[in-house]
Design a protein around this motif. Structure first.
Motif, short mmCIF file in Angstrom:
data_model
loop_
_atom_site.label_atom_id
_atom_site.label_comp_id
_atom_site.label_asym_id
_atom_site.label_seq_id
_atom_site.Cartn_x
_atom_site.Cartn_y
_atom_site.Cartn_z
N ASN A 96 27.60 25.24 48.51
CA ASN A 96 28.17 25.45 47.19
C ASN A 96 29.21 26.56 47.30
OD1 ASN A 96 27.54 26.58 43.94
ND2 ASN A 96 28.03 24.46 44.37
N SER A 98 32.05 29.14 45.00
CA SER A 98 32.53 29.67 43.72
C SER A 98 33.67 30.63 44.01
CB SER A 98 31.40 30.39 42.97
OG SER A 98 31.85 30.91 41.74
N HIS A 99 34.64 30.68 43.12
CA HIS A 99 35.71 31.66 43.31
C HIS A 99 36.24 32.12 41.96
CE1 HIS A 99 38.64 28.36 42.60
NE2 HIS A 99 37.93 27.66 43.47
N THR A 100 36.69 33.35 41.98
CA THR A 100 37.32 33.96 40.82
C THR A 100 38.50 34.75 41.36
OG1 THR A 100 36.94 35.33 38.85
CG2 THR A 100 35.89 36.04 40.88
N ASP A 117 27.40 31.73 42.30
CA ASP A 117 28.42 32.02 41.30
C ASP A 117 28.87 33.46 41.46
OD1 ASP A 117 30.00 31.06 39.09
OD2 ASP A 117 28.86 32.39 37.79
N GLU A 119 31.47 36.58 39.52
CA GLU A 119 32.31 37.04 38.42
C GLU A 119 32.65 38.50 38.65
OE1 GLU A 119 33.68 35.64 35.89
OE2 GLU A 119 32.68 33.70 35.68
N THR A 160 25.69 34.53 35.51
CA THR A 160 25.87 34.03 36.87
C THR A 160 24.58 33.46 37.45
OG1 THR A 160 25.59 36.28 37.75
CG2 THR A 160 27.85 35.50 37.39
N GLU A 163 24.34 30.01 35.90
CA GLU A 163 25.37 29.15 36.48
C GLU A 163 24.98 28.72 37.89
OE1 GLU A 163 29.22 27.21 36.60
OE2 GLU A 163 28.00 28.02 34.95
N ALA A 164 24.49 29.67 38.69
CA ALA A 164 24.06 29.33 40.06
C ALA A 164 22.91 28.32 40.03
CB ALA A 164 23.65 30.59 40.81
N LYS A 167 24.19 24.88 39.09
CA LYS A 167 24.90 24.26 40.20
C LYS A 167 23.93 23.77 41.27
CE LYS A 167 28.83 26.28 41.44
NZ LYS A 167 29.72 27.38 41.88
#
Length: 257
Positions: A96, A98-100, A117, A119, A160, A163-164, A167
């Motif tokens: 998995n 995730s990027h910000t 995730d 943030e 987060t 969200e994790a 996912k």
């Protein structure tokens, strides 16, 4: 790749800069992946996407070195979760990404569901607007007890984690966040409230906030892992570009660290 380990990479995409490494990263991707950065209005966001996909391919190949980065191909599950399509003999490897802005994270594990995730810890959040849709009453009470200047970060810790978990389940935003109850994520390893979620015993969670740099910016990272056979996985964290074999006629990706 050891089945009792989950490997996590975290890096700053701005450290992958310049024409040569950027072109090397693009060379690892499929035609569809290479086309997607052009769809971003912000070139920086397009660059971050390119780095994230290159990181994923190289991370997979570090752990499965007999497969070159450009050889991996991907498909999507029923709700859009990316997963390995080929080589078919390695479809038990899960990942998995995730990027910000200015941060990319990636987790790779075998025979376990996973979600991650990230943030910015300093992100300003409209907590009153979002809390009702995201937090359970017990979590809202924890938020209310926090000092006003810390409430955005406390909210992001809960956000987060959820969200994790969503996912990892492969359902994304279809999961009713306010129906999930996590214990206070600042006290030890996070966990689902066992009274509300008996299934929580089948899951392992981790969360950390990266050290803040000169500008005071850090990132909240949350990780969700299923427990195959009930066993605890060892989380191995990396802050470097993965070491992986070059793809035929593709060259290496240089990274400024």
């Amino acid at each position: 790749m050891h089945p009792d380990e989950a490997h996590v990479w975290q890096l700053d995409p701005t450290r992958v800069a310049g024409r040569e490494p950027t072109e090397a990263a693009a060379a690892l991707l499929s035609p569809e992946e290479r086309a997607r950065p052009a769809a971003h209005r912000d070139p920086r966001a397009g660059h971050t996407f390119l780095v994230a996909r290159g990181l994923l391919r190289c991370a997979l190949s570090e752990l499965v070195p007999e497969v070159a980065p450009a050889v991996w191909s991907f498909t999507r599950g029923p709700y859009g979760r990316p997963q390995i399509a080929t080589p078919r003999c390695h479809t038990s490897v899960r990942f998995n990404v995730s990027h910000t802005r200015d941060q990319v994270v990636c987790v790779v594990v075998r025979d376990a569901d996973c979600g991650i995730d990230v943030e910015p810890a300093g992100r300003t959040v409209d907590v009153p607007l979002l809390a009702g849709d995201v937090l359970a009453p017990a979590e809202a009470a924890v938020l209310a007890a926090a000092a006003p200047e810390h409430r955005s970060e406390v909210f992001l810790r809960h956000w987060t984690l959820k969200e994790a978990y969503a996912k990892a389940l492969g359902v994304g935003m279809r999961l009713p966040f306010a129906g999930l109850v996590f214990g206070p994520p600042t006290t030890g390893a996070p966990r689902l409230d066992p009274a509300a979620h008996p299934e929580g015993a089948d899951w392992q969670f981790a969360q950390w906030v990266t050290a803040r740099g000169p500008a005071g910016q850090g990132w909240v990272v949350s990780l969700a892992l299923s427990r195959p056979g009930g066993r605890e996985l060892r989380i191995v964290r990396h802050d470097r570009w993965p070491t992986c074999p070059p793809s035929p006629s593709r060259g290496h990706l240089g990274v400024q660290m």
